[in-house]
Motif scaffolding. Structure first.
Motif, PDB file in Angstrom:
ATOM      1  N   PRO A  47     137.841  37.449 -10.490  1.00 44.07           N
ATOM      2  CA  PRO A  47     137.889  36.207  -9.598  1.00 44.07           C
ATOM      3  C   PRO A  47     139.112  35.131  -9.893  1.00 44.07           C
ATOM      4  N   HIS A  48     139.271  34.938 -10.941  1.00 45.93           N
ATOM      5  CA  HIS A  48     140.469  33.969 -11.299  1.00 45.93           C
ATOM      6  C   HIS A  48     142.004  34.462 -10.531  1.00 45.93           C
ATOM      7  N   ASP A  49     141.981  36.018 -10.544  1.00 47.17           N
ATOM      8  CA  ASP A  49     143.200  36.561 -10.000  1.00 47.17           C
ATOM      9  C   ASP A  49     143.196  36.701  -8.450  1.00 47.17           C
ATOM     10  N   GLU A  50     142.214  36.916  -7.838  1.00 51.66           N
ATOM     11  CA  GLU A  50     142.187  36.863  -6.341  1.00 51.66           C
ATOM     12  C   GLU A  50     141.654  35.539  -5.757  1.00 51.66           C
ATOM     13  N   LEU A  51     141.000  34.504  -6.294  1.00 50.14           N
ATOM     14  CA  LEU A  51     140.448  33.427  -5.779  1.00 50.14           C
ATOM     15  C   LEU A  51     141.158  32.192  -6.386  1.00 50.14           C
ATOM     16  N   THR A  52     141.461  31.050  -5.457  1.00 49.34           N
ATOM     17  CA  THR A  52     142.040  29.716  -5.730  1.00 49.34           C
ATOM     18  C   THR A  52     140.707  29.060  -6.156  1.00 49.34           C
ATOM     19  N   LEU A  53     140.391  28.946  -7.512  1.00 47.26           N
ATOM     20  CA  LEU A  53     139.236  28.023  -7.674  1.00 47.26           C
ATOM     21  C   LEU A  53     139.390  26.681  -8.599  1.00 47.26           C
ATOM     22  N   GLN A  54     138.732  25.629  -7.901  1.00 50.85           N
ATOM     23  CA  GLN A  54     138.372  24.521  -8.748  1.00 50.85           C
ATOM     24  C   GLN A  54     137.242  24.768  -9.855  1.00 50.85           C
ATOM     25  N   GLY A  94     130.367  28.216  -6.482  1.00 51.86           N
ATOM     26  CA  GLY A  94     130.841  29.012  -5.193  1.00 51.86           C
ATOM     27  C   GLY A  94     131.403  30.421  -5.170  1.00 51.86           C
ATOM     28  N   VAL A  95     131.478  31.048  -6.552  1.00 51.51           N
ATOM     29  CA  VAL A  95     132.133  32.388  -6.638  1.00 51.51           C
ATOM     30  C   VAL A  95     131.349  33.437  -5.800  1.00 51.51           C
ATOM     31  N   SER A  96     130.269  33.542  -6.234  1.00 49.76           N
ATOM     32  CA  SER A  96     129.439  34.690  -5.578  1.00 49.76           C
ATOM     33  C   SER A  96     129.162  34.373  -3.788  1.00 49.76           C
ATOM     34  N   THR A  97     129.130  33.073  -3.567  1.00 50.35           N
ATOM     35  CA  THR A  97     129.126  32.500  -2.216  1.00 50.35           C
ATOM     36  C   THR A  97     130.268  33.333  -1.516  1.00 50.35           C
ATOM     37  N   TYR A  99     132.382  35.598  -2.274  1.00 52.93           N
ATOM     38  CA  TYR A  99     132.546  37.003  -2.150  1.00 52.93           C
ATOM     39  C   TYR A  99     131.300  37.393  -1.221  1.00 52.93           C
ATOM     40  N   PHE A 100     130.365  36.774  -0.877  1.00 54.63           N
ATOM     41  CA  PHE A 100     129.441  37.222   0.106  1.00 54.63           C
ATOM     42  C   PHE A 100     130.055  37.068   1.325  1.00 54.63           C
ATOM     43  N   ALA A 101     130.807  35.751   1.389  1.00 53.51           N
ATOM     44  CA  ALA A 101     131.187  35.467   2.739  1.00 53.51           C
ATOM     45  C   ALA A 101     132.673  36.259   3.086  1.00 53.51           C
ATOM     46  N   LYS A 102     133.143  36.693   2.244  1.00 50.15           N
ATOM     47  CA  LYS A 102     134.234  37.639   2.577  1.00 50.15           C
ATOM     48  C   LYS A 102     133.671  39.094   2.842  1.00 50.15           C
ATOM     49  N   ALA A 103     132.652  39.318   2.365  1.00 53.40           N
ATOM     50  CA  ALA A 103     132.125  40.903   2.874  1.00 53.40           C
ATOM     51  C   ALA A 103     131.470  40.863   4.200  1.00 53.40           C
ATOM     52  N   LEU A 104     131.043  39.515   4.775  1.00 48.03           N
ATOM     53  CA  LEU A 104     130.295  39.417   6.085  1.00 48.03           C
ATOM     54  C   LEU A 104     131.354  39.893   7.057  1.00 48.03           C
ATOM     55  N   PRO A 105     130.437  40.591   8.134  1.00 48.90           N
ATOM     56  CA  PRO A 105     131.294  40.858   9.239  1.00 48.90           C
ATOM     57  C   PRO A 105     131.651  39.644  10.156  1.00 48.90           C
ATOM     58  N   ALA A 106     132.466  39.495  11.453  1.00 45.39           N
ATOM     59  CA  ALA A 106     132.744  38.357  12.005  1.00 45.39           C
ATOM     60  C   ALA A 106     131.462  37.570  12.766  1.00 45.39           C
ATOM     61  N   GLY A 107     131.583  36.458  12.385  1.00 47.88           N
ATOM     62  CA  GLY A 107     130.129  35.812  13.069  1.00 47.88           C
ATOM     63  C   GLY A 107     129.119  35.635  12.001  1.00 47.88           C
ATOM     64  N   GLY A 108     129.158  36.187  10.735  1.00 47.52           N
ATOM     65  CA  GLY A 108     128.221  36.270   9.854  1.00 47.52           C
ATOM     66  C   GLY A 108     128.189  34.967   9.293  1.00 47.52           C
ATOM     67  N   GLU A 109     127.130  34.778   8.460  1.00 45.94           N
ATOM     68  CA  GLU A 109     126.593  33.362   7.728  1.00 45.94           C
ATOM     69  C   GLU A 109     126.206  33.357   6.435  1.00 45.94           C
ATOM     70  N   VAL A 110     126.663  32.516   5.556  1.00 47.99           N
ATOM     71  CA  VAL A 110     126.012  32.578   4.232  1.00 47.99           C
ATOM     72  C   VAL A 110     125.335  31.073   4.182  1.00 47.99           C
ATOM     73  N   VAL A 111     123.836  30.983   3.803  1.00 47.15           N
ATOM     74  CA  VAL A 111     123.380  29.763   3.502  1.00 47.15           C
ATOM     75  C   VAL A 111     123.118  29.768   2.054  1.00 47.15           C
ATOM     76  N   SER A 112     123.848  28.920   1.386  1.00 46.24           N
ATOM     77  CA  SER A 112     123.568  28.685   0.062  1.00 46.24           C
ATOM     78  C   SER A 112     122.789  27.215  -0.308  1.00 46.24           C
ATOM     79  N   ILE A 113     121.938  27.516  -1.418  1.00 46.06           N
ATOM     80  CA  ILE A 113     121.580  26.251  -1.803  1.00 46.06           C
ATOM     81  C   ILE A 113     121.864  25.978  -3.157  1.00 46.06           C
ATOM     82  N   GLU A 114     122.305  24.678  -3.341  1.00 49.07           N
ATOM     83  CA  GLU A 114     122.925  24.395  -5.013  1.00 49.07           C
ATOM     84  C   GLU A 114     122.153  22.916  -5.170  1.00 49.07           C
ATOM     85  N   LYS A 115     121.593  22.842  -6.327  1.00 56.29           N
ATOM     86  CA  LYS A 115     120.913  21.820  -6.743  1.00 56.29           C
ATOM     87  C   LYS A 115     121.773  20.629  -7.270  1.00 56.29           C
ATOM     88  N   PHE A 116     122.637  20.913  -7.621  1.00 55.93           N
ATOM     89  CA  PHE A 116     123.510  19.642  -8.501  1.00 55.93           C
ATOM     90  C   PHE A 116     124.667  19.217  -7.473  1.00 55.93           C
TER      91      PHE A 116
END
Length: 241
Positions: A47-54, A94-97, A99-116
């Protein structure tokens, strides 16, 4: 001398004696060789090599995020099932989020719930920096409450449960009405460091994972498989009829 034949349990993992008796461990460990082989043959980047992460200053990506092999597996599940809508419980930064988003087809959506809130803010930055913010809807709050607000008429094709392990079984039951026919529920860390295999788990998280396994054993309406992969991954497939 009688040599005992291996059982199916002896042949379950690539690290089991029956499956690695020809490996020459004189130079490097079997586990490192196995990981390196998976990564190199599958073309997996860190992930560190292919994503720009805070990053979070409280936890590392290695501690909290799914490992790169798991992330590739999740992406393949999205692509093989043709999923267009993904629900994620537990985003961290948001790392897995992503990766999910990048795998989706055009028009796809990820709904992600984060508590903190602190992690949710980092998520939003990471989504924008990696060009996937338009495919992700982040909901901030306790998943137990947030799930009750989601409309039942908009189904998800894949649901990924990876937060608040103490309530894993509750989350499974709460997300069932949200899953489309032909959809998948995937529960990460289903073995919780082996604690779920103890007769009496040592931790609340382990007890939650063990309760999920008991729920899975009775979920006969699903095709299901507990995979001895990473920290354990439980898959539930909902038949179309």
């Amino acid at each position: 001398m009688i040599t005992q034949k291996p059982s199916f349990a002896d042949k379950l993992l690539p690290t089991a004696p029956a499956n690695c008796d020809l490996f020459d461990g004189s130079r490097t460990s079997l586990l490192q060789n196995l990981y390196d082989a998976i990564v190199s043959t599958s073309g997996i980047a860190q992930p560190h090599d292919e994503l720009t992460l805070q990053l979070s200053d409280r936890f590392t990506v290695e501690e909290m995020a799914s490992n790169p092999v798991s992330l590739r597996f999740l992406q393949l599940l999205v692509k093989m099932t043709g999923a267009r809508r993904v629900l994620e419980i537990g985003a961290f930064i948001g790392v897995s989020t992503i990766y999910f988003a990048k795998a989706l087809p055009a028009g796809g959506e990820v709904v992600s719930i984060e508590k903190f809130d602190e992690f949710a803010k980092i998520c939003q930055t990471n989504f924008a920096q990696n060009g996937v913010a338009d495919r992700i809807r982040l909901l901030v709050g306790d998943a137990y409450s947030v799930l009750e607000t989601l409309p039942r008429d908009r189904k998800f094709d894949l649901i990924f449960i990876d937060g608040n392990k103490e309530r894993y079984s509750d989350y499974f039951h709460m997300t069932e009405p949200l899953l489309s026919p032909g959809g998948l529920i995937v529960v990460d860390d289903a073995l919780f460091h082996g604690d779920a295999l103890n007769p009496l788990p040592k931790t609340e998280k382990g007890a939650g994972s063990k309760a999920l396994l008991a729920t899975a054993a009775g979920a006969r309406d699903y095709d299901r498989l507990l995979m001895p992969f990473a920290n354990g991954m439980m898959l539930f497939f909902k038949p179309r009829s």
